[in-house]
Design a protein around this motif. Structure first.
Motif, PDB file in Angstrom:
ATOM      1  N   TYR A   1      31.787-138.270-140.648  1.00  0.00           N
ATOM      2  CA  TYR A   1      31.153-138.358-141.416  1.00  0.00           C
ATOM      3  C   TYR A   1      30.247-139.376-141.006  1.00  0.00           C
ATOM      4  N   PHE A   2      29.480-139.697-140.209  1.00  0.00           N
ATOM      5  CA  PHE A   2      28.080-140.699-139.668  1.00  0.00           C
ATOM      6  C   PHE A   2      27.633-139.355-139.851  1.00  0.00           C
ATOM      7  N   ALA A   3      28.103-137.899-138.680  1.00  0.00           N
ATOM      8  CA  ALA A   3      27.061-137.799-139.222  1.00  0.00           C
ATOM      9  C   ALA A   3      26.282-136.762-140.441  1.00  0.00           C
TER      10      ALA A   3
ATOM     11  N   LYS B   1      17.554-133.999-135.806  1.00  0.00           N
ATOM     12  CA  LYS B   1      17.801-134.184-134.677  1.00  0.00           C
ATOM     13  C   LYS B   1      17.589-135.318-134.020  1.00  0.00           C
ATOM     14  N   PRO B   2      17.739-136.103-134.518  1.00  0.00           N
ATOM     15  CA  PRO B   2      18.283-137.604-133.997  1.00  0.00           C
ATOM     16  C   PRO B   2      18.959-138.014-134.081  1.00  0.00           C
TER      17      PRO B   2
ATOM     18  N   LEU C   1      17.014-129.356-123.524  1.00  0.00           N
ATOM     19  CA  LEU C   1      17.176-128.334-124.908  1.00  0.00           C
ATOM     20  C   LEU C   1      17.206-129.457-126.417  1.00  0.00           C
ATOM     21  N   SER C   2      17.664-129.679-126.622  1.00  0.00           N
ATOM     22  CA  SER C   2      16.976-131.079-127.893  1.00  0.00           C
ATOM     23  C   SER C   2      16.389-131.218-127.896  1.00  0.00           C
TER      24      SER C   2
ATOM     25  N   ARG D   1      14.105-128.060-133.186  1.00  0.00           N
ATOM     26  CA  ARG D   1      13.039-128.468-134.188  1.00  0.00           C
ATOM     27  C   ARG D   1      13.812-129.202-135.619  1.00  0.00           C
ATOM     28  N   GLU D   2      13.044-130.165-136.062  1.00  0.00           N
ATOM     29  CA  GLU D   2      14.139-130.386-137.307  1.00  0.00           C
ATOM     30  C   GLU D   2      13.903-129.637-138.051  1.00  0.00           C
TER      31      GLU D   2
END
Length: 434
Positions: free
Chosen positions: A74-76, A86-87, A192-193, A198-199
């Motif tokens: 849910y929060f994701a 990305k964050p 990697l992340s 990239r966003e």
């Protein structure tokens, strides 16, 4: 999220975004590997090192994982729409760092449960985000293929890691060797992340700016400015396709949660080795993972609904075979069929969410769907544990078979086709609008 022009040039399409898409596939394989490292080993750890005997108690770690993963989904979804994808991906991987260390050092079972709480947060944040990012990149024409590749990578890695963990446990003991896999996966994923991914939110904004309503008017009420509460109600209860996908997803993961906690114990009743149990457990996510390479793209050609109803029906038949068997051969056949049925369903349900949800609130819809779907881990673990304690391991599998058959019937009655395509017509040149 308001709809406005993207801040930099974004292009939709799998081919046009191949490099970033491939990186995201690799990251999601690492996400799946974090689960696979422990699936074969933890039930054996519970019985052999901690002396646990009650199935319900043993399954607490699966329930803890499922509950926290569902909440993290849910929060994701909410955060990825608000702050960017990305964050959220990076934060999710930070939660993975302590997991293998806690499993290696655990002096009692509650450390294992606590590690699975952190793993659930990691899985919810990272897997949900990679799903949304891939949908962002490819646009509507190849949505099913994108989900097939994403889920194939994740569950293929579950299978490979389950097999590796079973081998390492056979050769070097239950601890620490199998959990060193998780340390490696986390380090690679953070690199990697942090440095290469990239966003992708601008791709969603681009699709939103090109969005056109369905000709039949079915989605006219699903406009771009729904509130979080409205999105949750539509995805959970009122929109026929979204809510049907949510219940089918819950039942699908009920089967996986039950398999995760129960199958190694069921297989051990035939005096199989840890390596043989690892092979049996790897067959299920292995076929599941590989099959999605076919089924995801197939749903872009023939539509979603029939794959979902057929897949849930096949899962029911597979569980009946597993429940009726008591040898390696019967269980192997059953797990292969269970993996095939799951492959038909898993990427297709995600494609349904992408088909119906407006690009401006797609991340939140994916999050709500995954809340319901991943609640199935906890439901399967708790229900399976209770039935196994009261009536035996085989009875718990029979119960899951009945629930799967009922889910298939519910989808057949309520869900409409969300991605109508002429049968046999390629989507290669389909327009990048929906």
């Amino acid at each position: 999220m308001s709809v406005h022009a993207p801040t930099h040039r974004a292009v939709l399409g799998l081919r046009e975004n191949a490099a970033q898409f491939t990186l995201l596939v690799a990251v999601n394989a690492l996400v799946g590997g974090m689960v696979g490292q422990q699936q074969t080993v933890l039930p054996l750890l519970a019985t052999e090192e901690f002396g646990l005997t009650g199935y319900t108690f043993i399954f607490t770690y699966v329930a803890a994982f499922g509950i926290t993963k569902a909440a993290a989904n849910y929060f994701a979804g909410t955060w990825s729409d608000r702050f960017g994808r990305k964050p959220v991906l990076l934060v999710g991987w930070l939660f993975a760092i302590p997991v293998p260390l806690m499993l290696i050092a655990a002096p009692n079972w509650w450390w294992v449960v606590a590690a699975n709480v952190l793993l659930g947060i990691n899985q919810g944040l990272t897997w949900s985000t990679t799903v949304v990012m891939k949908i962002d990149l490819v646009g509507p024409a190849r949505r099913g293929m994108a989900m097939g590749l994403n889920e194939a990578a994740g569950y293929g890695a579950v299978a490979v890691s389950s097999l590796l963990a079973g081998y390492l446990a056979d050769q070097y003991g239950l601890r620490p060797a199998p959990f060193l896999l998780g340390l490696s996966y986390t380090a690679i994923a953070l690199l990697l992340s942090g440095f290469l991914i990239r966003e992708t939110r601008d791709h969603a904004r681009l699709e939103a700016s090109q969005h056109t309503p369905r000709a039949d008017g079915r989605h006219d009420h699903l406009h771009s400015d729904l509130t979080n509460r409205q999105i949750a109600v539509q995805t959970s209860f009122t929109e026929p396709a979204l809510s049907s996908a949510s219940q089918a997803g819950l039942v699908n993961n009920l089967n996986f949660g039950l398999a995760w906690g129960l199958f190694p114990l069921l297989f051990a009743t035939a005096d199989l080795t840890a390596g043989q149990i690892g092979v049996l457990f790897a067959l299920y996510p292995g076929v599941w993972g590989a099959g999605q390479l076919i089924t995801g793209a197939l749903s872009d050609r023939i539509g979603r609904k029939h794959l979902i109803t057929s897949g849930m029906s096949l899962q029911a038949a597979a569980l009946m075979l597993i429940a009726a068997s008591d040898s390696f051969t019967g269980w192997a056949a059953g797990t292969v069929l269970l993996g095939a049925g799951t492959a038909m369903v898993y990427p297709t349900l995600l494609a349904v969410i992408g088909d119906v949800a407006h690009p401006s609130w797609r991340g939140r819809a994916v999050g709500i769907y995954r809340v319901w779907r991943d609640s199935g881990y906890a439901v399967g673990a708790i229900l399976g544990g209770i039935i196994a304690d009261l009536m035996g391991l085989h009875a718990a599998v029979w119960g899951a078979a009945v629930v799967s058959a009922a889910s298939a019937l519910a989808v057949a009655v309520r869900m409409y086709e969300t991605h109508p395509r002429p049968r046999g017509v390629s989507t290669e040149k389909a327009p990048r609008t929906s």
